[in-house]
Write an enzyme that holds these catalytic residues in place. Sequence first.
Site, short mmCIF file in Angstrom:
data_model
loop_
_atom_site.label_atom_id
_atom_site.label_comp_id
_atom_site.label_asym_id
_atom_site.label_seq_id
_atom_site.Cartn_x
_atom_site.Cartn_y
_atom_site.Cartn_z
N HIS A 1 -10.49 -32.18 27.53
CA HIS A 1 -9.92 -32.08 28.87
C HIS A 1 -10.85 -32.67 29.93
CE1 HIS A 1 -8.32 -29.65 32.41
NE2 HIS A 1 -7.22 -30.15 31.89
N ARG B 1 0.07 -30.95 26.85
CA ARG B 1 1.42 -30.40 26.74
C ARG B 1 2.45 -31.20 27.55
NH1 ARG B 1 0.90 -24.72 28.03
NH2 ARG B 1 0.36 -24.40 25.84
N ARG C 1 -3.85 -36.86 30.75
CA ARG C 1 -2.53 -37.23 31.27
C ARG C 1 -2.72 -38.50 32.08
NH1 ARG C 1 0.55 -32.68 30.30
NH2 ARG C 1 -0.51 -30.68 30.48
#
Length: 742
Positions: A492, A462, A432
């Site tokens: 991640h 997401r 992100r």
Amino acid sequence: MEDRSPRPPSAPTSPAPADSGPAARGEEAPAELPAPRLNQTRTGIKPKALPEAEADLSDPSLYFNRELSHLQFNIRVLEQALDEAHPLLNRLMFLLIFSSNLDEFFEIRVAGLKHRVALGDDATGFDGRSPSSVLGEISQIAHEQIERQYRILNEILLPALKEKGLRFRRRSEWTDAQRDWVREYFDDEIMPVISPIGLDPSHPFPRLVNKSLNFIVQLEGKDAFGREGGLAILPAPRSLPRVISLPPELCEAGFKEAVFLSSMIHAHAEELFPGMTVRGCYQFRLTRNADMTVDPEEVSDLASALRGELLARRYGSGVRLEVVDTCPDELAGFLLREFALGQEDLYRVNGPVNLTRMMSLIAEVERPDLVYRPFTPGLPKNLKKGGSLFDAIAAGDILLHHPFQSFAPVEELLAEAARDPSVLAIKQTLYRTGADSPIVNSLVEAARGGKEVTVVIELRARFDEADNLALASRLQEAGAIVIYGVMAYKTHAKMVHIVRRERGRLSHYAHLGTGNYHSRTAKLYTDYSLLTADEVLCEDVHQVFQQLSGMGRARHIETLLHAPFTLHERMVAMIDREAEHARRGHRAHLIIKCNSLTEPKLIQALYRASRAGVECDLIIRGMCCLRPGVPGVSETIRVRSIIGRFLEHTRVFYFHNNGKPEVWGSSADFMSRNMFHRVETCFPLRDRKLAARVRKDLETYLVDNCQSWRLQADGTYVKQTPGDAAPISAQETLLYAYAARA
């Protein structure tokens, strides 16, 4: 500042929770008897545990349900709206964050449970709960808390805001001048873009976008084509703000006032149906399943597949219907049937159905007296001198604790690397990042400048999928090598690797973090950043990147722990190692700080450690499936959740290790998905001073008595209060320790 963490006088160096030790459990110490063999820890003295035997650690009663625990976290967020220690506008923000969190909870967690039930899968999990039973309890709790949320808004926050000169005008409260202005706004801004939809055989019920504001309208009379009135749907234009500020000249002196778009549409609904009578106009909102599934066996191009899924997300199956509480039962029932929902999925609310959209107004309000005091993030001493970041990092590891310390050095490292002709290659993971990221700008500049730039972008982060697709395209156009990671595993990990030619040889630099490369959230989330030139760590980072970009067997990683390969196994082993120290009569203590604890084997390892006598302090912000305080199983485990001004996001793990302490930072939570279905890294703090600093930070969280919630054996959370002791807020203490002085 880098090597010491000053504390206010009220914060003890060594936390000693009041519920530690035999006296706190109501036990009497034996009088005039030989002292028993003890495990001594900084958090109390415990008798040596009995040999492990009786308890079955797979017993479902030892585990809380994940979804219900998640819901409890959201309730703790809502509780902040009642805490007068927070400024008033921030209390309103917590209430709106509760709405946003609950939206995602229904879109993903509730949707997943409903999907399982629809498929006939009602099997119980390790907690012994079936999806249908969990759905029933979620419905009960969510109905209670949403009703409570609107009472807090209407009875506490809105009146308090009005006292401070901020008012949301209801239609019944509009002055004549305000009514005239609203009519003009409706005619100029709303009427040209709104599209009423009559319901009849040629106009079936429309497909409504997920979480959009809509109205169901009851009509009487005949239209221009002679059709009898019935029902119509009014979708509110998505291009318009949901809260509109009134011009200052129309506001009461000293007030800032606003009205809701829903009130404007309601007041002028009849103008949309000329010649007909509007018998009723009621707002509603449908929450849909927003989870995205991509079958790795059926996808040849992940980016293209995700673009298709993004469109489908807006129209997933319904999972929740919100209607204004004045909506008649027959209309609510009609909507439930249209969306194939049951009565348990209906939520009647006393106010706007889309509270989250109120956040936009808070950003416009210039009332410093009603928000947190601003602060300037600090910098370690070795970065205050200026000069090259490469020189500073080469001189020794640098640890930053965001947001108390600035995220700017991470961005500046990438910017310097992009400009530096000695830098040959940059590799980075992005999960992100933000649509307009300085880090991405630096990567683009580096690629255009001819440097070897490789970026591993996780497209499936997401609700950030669209931004990440755009970032991938931008980087590819600049000449960077863009990799979407490994199909079956989300990437991640938070890593940067920079190769630089120095004095005729190649030198390596790395960044490892617990949080995302996102400038805005770095000001709101607590995270650690490690900047290092440690050869072993840098080589390990290099090997992980090689594994992500190429193919072949798992590579040898010297120091990093690496999911899905070694992280879970080593975490269990380190917990078991602490238990073994306790069995031998040594001091044994561990501190785990992460966002969620749900993975059964890690929980069982913690249970084993507790039975052996290890003092286990767990700082778990959100979901926790472990049940503390169970006799013979988890008596020495304490679970805290810190909810405050900043979102606790750090994942750090401390092990006393018989006087040879280890401190680790990680991108991973203690969840199955992180351990087995994602690419994660967990890095040691090899610099003893930095490791000791993190230990002090953790101790500060353990003595928090202002924003700390203790998990009880029955699953409830109890907020800790100072009582007669001095109040200690961990976040305020760390702000005092690390932020720049005014």
